[in-house]
Motif scaffolding. Structure first.
Motif, PDB file in Angstrom:
ATOM      1  N   ILE A   1       0.841  -1.206   0.000  1.00  0.00           N
ATOM      2  CA  ILE A   1       0.000   0.000   0.000  1.00  0.00           C
ATOM      3  C   ILE A   1       0.872   1.251   0.000  1.00  0.00           C
ATOM      4  CG2 ILE A   1      -1.604   1.374   1.424  1.00  0.00           C
ATOM      5  CD1 ILE A   1      -2.877  -1.337   2.270  1.00  0.00           C
ATOM      6  N   LEU A   2       1.925   1.236   0.838  1.00  0.00           N
ATOM      7  CA  LEU A   2       2.846   2.385   0.901  1.00  0.00           C
ATOM      8  C   LEU A   2       3.541   2.586  -0.448  1.00  0.00           C
ATOM      9  CD1 LEU A   2       4.520   1.897   4.418  1.00  0.00           C
ATOM     10  CD2 LEU A   2       2.774   3.576   3.791  1.00  0.00           C
ATOM     11  N   LYS A   3       3.966   1.501  -1.073  1.00  0.00           N
ATOM     12  CA  LYS A   3       4.644   1.601  -2.374  1.00  0.00           C
ATOM     13  C   LYS A   3       3.704   2.183  -3.435  1.00  0.00           C
ATOM     14  CE  LYS A   3       8.114  -2.037  -1.777  1.00  0.00           C
ATOM     15  NZ  LYS A   3       8.578  -3.376  -2.196  1.00  0.00           N
ATOM     16  N   GLN A   4       2.445   1.768  -3.380  1.00  0.00           N
ATOM     17  CA  GLN A   4       1.456   2.301  -4.324  1.00  0.00           C
ATOM     18  C   GLN A   4       1.239   3.795  -4.103  1.00  0.00           C
ATOM     19  OE1 GLN A   4      -1.995  -0.186  -3.744  1.00  0.00           O
ATOM     20  NE2 GLN A   4      -0.918  -2.021  -4.441  1.00  0.00           N
ATOM     21  N   GLU A   5       1.216   4.189  -2.819  1.00  0.00           N
ATOM     22  CA  GLU A   5       1.035   5.609  -2.509  1.00  0.00           C
ATOM     23  C   GLU A   5       2.215   6.436  -3.017  1.00  0.00           C
ATOM     24  OE1 GLU A   5       0.197   8.588   1.299  1.00  0.00           O
ATOM     25  OE2 GLU A   5       0.207   6.426   1.598  1.00  0.00           O
ATOM     26  N   ILE A   6       3.422   5.923  -2.811  1.00  0.00           N
ATOM     27  CA  ILE A   6       4.620   6.614  -3.289  1.00  0.00           C
ATOM     28  C   ILE A   6       4.580   6.749  -4.817  1.00  0.00           C
ATOM     29  CG2 ILE A   6       7.133   6.379  -3.544  1.00  0.00           C
ATOM     30  CD1 ILE A   6       7.049   4.979  -0.723  1.00  0.00           C
ATOM     31  N   ALA A   7       4.189   5.673  -5.482  1.00  0.00           N
ATOM     32  CA  ALA A   7       4.122   5.687  -6.956  1.00  0.00           C
ATOM     33  C   ALA A   7       3.038   6.647  -7.451  1.00  0.00           C
ATOM     34  CB  ALA A   7       3.862   4.281  -7.468  1.00  0.00           C
ATOM     35  N   SER A   8       1.881   6.641  -6.790  1.00  0.00           N
ATOM     36  CA  SER A   8       0.775   7.502  -7.230  1.00  0.00           C
ATOM     37  C   SER A   8       1.111   8.982  -7.085  1.00  0.00           C
ATOM     38  CB  SER A   8      -0.496   7.181  -6.434  1.00  0.00           C
ATOM     39  OG  SER A   8      -0.375   7.596  -5.083  1.00  0.00           O
TER      40      SER A   8
END
Length: 379
Positions: free
Chosen positions: A237-244
């Motif tokens: 979830i954190l990685k997705q947030e960073i990417a978004s």
């Protein structure tokens, strides 16, 4: 003095308590007045220690079953005698087994709360904790000879729940020789380090959001490294947030680091940030300071000393306060960050070395066993 210490796990993945307790036990065993220490814990994949060089320390691992109840631990507790029992943490059955056996033997016991009665913590798994309180936890706490807190904030949390026991306010300690001060270098690319368990409690989303709000000209020469272990679904979830937020080139989740790798990332860091919601101590703060890194953390921790020693900032929890503080720090000259880092090392030497903490625990144990006067840190 014969001491039995109990903790559910000393695995390297469990964080601060395992490190502080094994360090404390190692130091206590050096005292002449300590005859032996039994360190009893459950089996795990990667314990910090499998044995100790000091023969006074008897480290034993036990198999567990449903809810971490251990029949073999119970047999050991019944068989072994001790003058005093010390349990670390609550909400787990090994500490309950220890407390129950101590009461049966009419021996004093001490429980280190480890932040588990903080308001934030009590809101997590609320129903399970209410059931545990009804079944065993309240009685174990109420009948303890003493409770241990690592800061004034935790003392107040315990008192607010109605417990009248004596409370020893003793911080965790670290072996500063294991965290030597870094060599300072002038460099163009600088690093912010977050190192802790990767968990919603730690405020990592706050760091990501605050970073996104900073002006590009301020963060140009800075990167963020997030180190630690945690639930893989949450890490994703954190990685997705960073990417978004298109921050992949600025924020990197680098996984768990132990031993020399861990020391290396401390020494490569220029600023340490722990934007946590709640922390009874935060041993990673002490480790970072010992390495000579200035620290930003929140009022959810007991680290007001950061400001008293000019070693960092103790800020309100939230995006706005972190953004403003980062904006200030990222524009500081390297020499100013270096000076703050040296102040942090002095802070740990003055107040948080394992030697200082060990002396306090020996004094506490002596008082509980009616051999010395009540220490000033007991309230």
């Amino acid at each position: 003095m014969k001491i039995t210490t109990c903790i559910s796990s000393i695995d390297e993945t469990t964080g601060g308590p395992a490190r502080s307790i094994t360090g404390l036990v190692s130091l206590l065993a050096l005292a002449n007045k300590v005859e032996n220490i039994n360190l009893l814990t459950l089996e795990s994949s990667n314990p910090l220690y499998r044995s100790f060089d000091n023969k006074k320390i008897n480290l034993k691992f036990f198999k567990s079953s449903f809810l971490d109840y251990s029949k073999t631990l119970n047999i050991e507790l019944q068989k072994k005698d001790a003058d005093l029992y010390h349990g670390h943490g609550i909400w787990n059955l090994p500490i309950h087994q220890m407390a129950k056996n101590a009461r049966k033997k009419n021996k004093p016991y001490l429980i280190s709360i480890r932040g588990m009665l903080e308001p934030w913590s009590l809101k997590q798994s609320k129903l399970k904790k209410k059931l545990a309180m009804l079944m065993y936890q309240h009685r174990d706490l109420k009948l303890a000879s003493c409770l241990h807190a690592t800061g004034q904030m935790e003392v107040e949390s315990i008192r607010n729940l109605g417990y009248k026991n004596p409370i020893a306010n003793i911080p965790n300690g670290i072996n500063i020789n294991e965290y030597p001060q870094k060599e300072y270098q002038r460099k163009r690319e600088k690093t912010i380090l977050f190192l802790s368990r990767i968990h919603p409690k730690k405020g990592i989303e706050i760091l990501i959001e605050a970073w996104q709000l900073l002006d590009e000209s301020i963060i140009e020469n800075w990167k963020v490294k997030i180190a630690g272990n945690g639930d893989q679904a949450y890490i994703n979830i954190l990685k997705q947030e960073i990417a978004s937020k298109k921050l992949d080139n600025k924020i990197d989740i680098i996984g768990s680091k132990f031993g020399t790798e861990k020391l290396e990332i401390y020494h490569n860091a220029d600023l340490f940030v722990l934007p946590t919601y709640s922390e009874n101590f935060g041993i990673v703060v002490a480790e970072a300071l010992s390495c000579g890194i200035p620290v930003i953390t929140t009022t959810g921790t007991p680290w007001k000393d950061l400001e008293d020693y000019k070693a960092g900032s103790w800020i309100d929890i939230g995006v706005d306060s972190l953004r403003a503080t980062l904006e200030e720090y990222l524009q500081k000259d390297s020499s100013e960050l270096e000076e703050m880092g040296k102040n942090g090392r002095r802070l740990v030497e003055d107040k948080y070395s394992i030697e200082s903490v060990g002396k306090q625990f020996l004094e506490l144990y002596g008082w509980i066993l009616n051999k010395t006067e009540k220490p000033d840190f007991v309230v």
